[in-house]
Write an enzyme that holds these catalytic residues in place. Structure first.
Site, short mmCIF file in Angstrom:
data_model
loop_
_atom_site.label_atom_id
_atom_site.label_comp_id
_atom_site.label_asym_id
_atom_site.label_seq_id
_atom_site.Cartn_x
_atom_site.Cartn_y
_atom_site.Cartn_z
N ALA A 106 36.18 -2.38 3.62
CA ALA A 106 36.88 -1.67 2.55
C ALA A 106 37.22 -0.25 2.98
CB ALA A 106 36.02 -1.65 1.29
N LYS A 145 37.66 -9.70 5.07
CA LYS A 145 38.78 -8.88 5.53
C LYS A 145 38.81 -8.62 7.03
CE LYS A 145 39.62 -6.41 1.20
NZ LYS A 145 39.89 -5.12 0.58
N GLY A 174 30.36 4.33 2.51
CA GLY A 174 30.47 3.01 3.09
C GLY A 174 31.30 3.03 4.36
N ALA A 175 30.98 2.12 5.28
CA ALA A 175 31.69 2.08 6.57
C ALA A 175 32.07 0.65 6.96
CB ALA A 175 30.81 2.71 7.65
N MET A 230 36.57 1.93 -5.57
CA MET A 230 37.56 0.95 -5.15
C MET A 230 37.38 -0.38 -5.88
SD MET A 230 37.74 1.70 -1.04
CE MET A 230 38.73 0.24 -0.73
#
Length: 274
Positions: free
Chosen positions: A135, A71, A131-132, A219
């Site tokens: 996403a 991504k 999370g970083a 997610m």
């Protein structure tokens, strides 16, 4: 290089990709709205990903979705970026037109649409994002714009610090170390790490941030509960969701970018249930 049939104009690129339900969703949309086109999965090479994407578009591809781990790697092939893609620094949707390739991100608006659809979100909610990576990047801006307070934690806290600094101008956002989480109250906890689909979590989450009212949203998704969902249920959460709703809604926004038609999502939910 991959070869494509002339009616295969859309695809999702990722690695791994076999778990993806995107082909079922988009082929349902194409059939419902009378498009004689198909959407497939492509397990892209991590080494030659950009060449494979360009090959797809050079051989009749009109649009694509991008998932893990690509991504943040497709910016170089885009001619135009939407505001959502620019702000998020992450791309999940591509569209080929006569100018070139448009890069967009429908993840965040897809997540927000699903949270609103399920009546799970309110303005001023405290949302913890685990999370970083890419996403997380894709969902922060719409949640801030809606009026929520965002907290980010990550195994490597420096990444959370950098991410929070990037988005500070859009609303209240703060990074927290894992040992600081228990000092805060969160209405929604969102898993944006690959722990949702791997065999173990890279984060050790304090159990006392969960209660029966805590909304837990992964997610990621699978045919059964993800590891994160199991953890949340074991810690007492009653409202636990996977990412299917987000997937359907981000797909609807992608389909709109490609065709100028916004599909009815209830129809595809009923289809997937069957």
């Amino acid at each position: 290089m991959l070869n494509f049939n002339k009616n295969i104009c859309y695809a999702v690129f990722g690695n791994p990709i076999n778990h993806s339900k995107s082909p079922k969703i988009h082929n349902f949309f194409f059939k419902k709205y009378n498009f004689n086109e198909k959407y497939i999965r492509i397990c892209a090479s991590k080494q030659f990903f950009l060449k494979e994407i360009l090959n797809f578009f050079e051989n009749g591809g009109k649009g694509a979705n991008i998932t893990l781990p690509f991504k943040e790697k497709v910016f170089s092939i885009c001619t135009v970026l939407t505001k959502r893609a620019q702000i998020s620094g992450s791309i999940n949707t591509l569209k080929k037109n006569n100018i070139g390739i448009i890069g967009d991100n429908t993840d965040g608006i897809g997540l927000l649409t699903d949270l609103k659809y399920k009546n799970l979100i309110s303005k001023n909610d405290n949302i913890l994002i685990l999370g970083a990576g890419g996403a997380a990047r894709g969902i922060i801006y719409p949640l801030l714009k809606f009026g929520c307070n965002i907290y980010i934690t990550n195994r490597t806290i420096q990444k959370a610090k950098i991410l929070s600094k990037e988005f500070l101008k859009f609303g209240y956002i703060k990074y927290l170390k894992l040992n600081q989480l228990h000092k805060n109250k969160f209405q929604i906890i969102i898993n944006a790490t690959s722990a949702g689909i791997s065999d173990h979590s890279s984060l050790v989450i304090p159990s006392n941030i969960f209660n029966q009212k805590t909304i837990c949203y992964d997610m990621f998704y699978g045919n059964t509960d993800t590891n994160f969902m199991k953890l949340c249920k074991n810690l007492g959460s009653k409202k636990v969701y996977n990412g299917i709703g987000m997937l359907v809604n981000q797909a609807a926004h992608s389909f709109f970018l490609w065709t100028d038609i916004f599909p009815k999502i209830n129809d595809v939910f009923n289809f997937l249930k069957k």
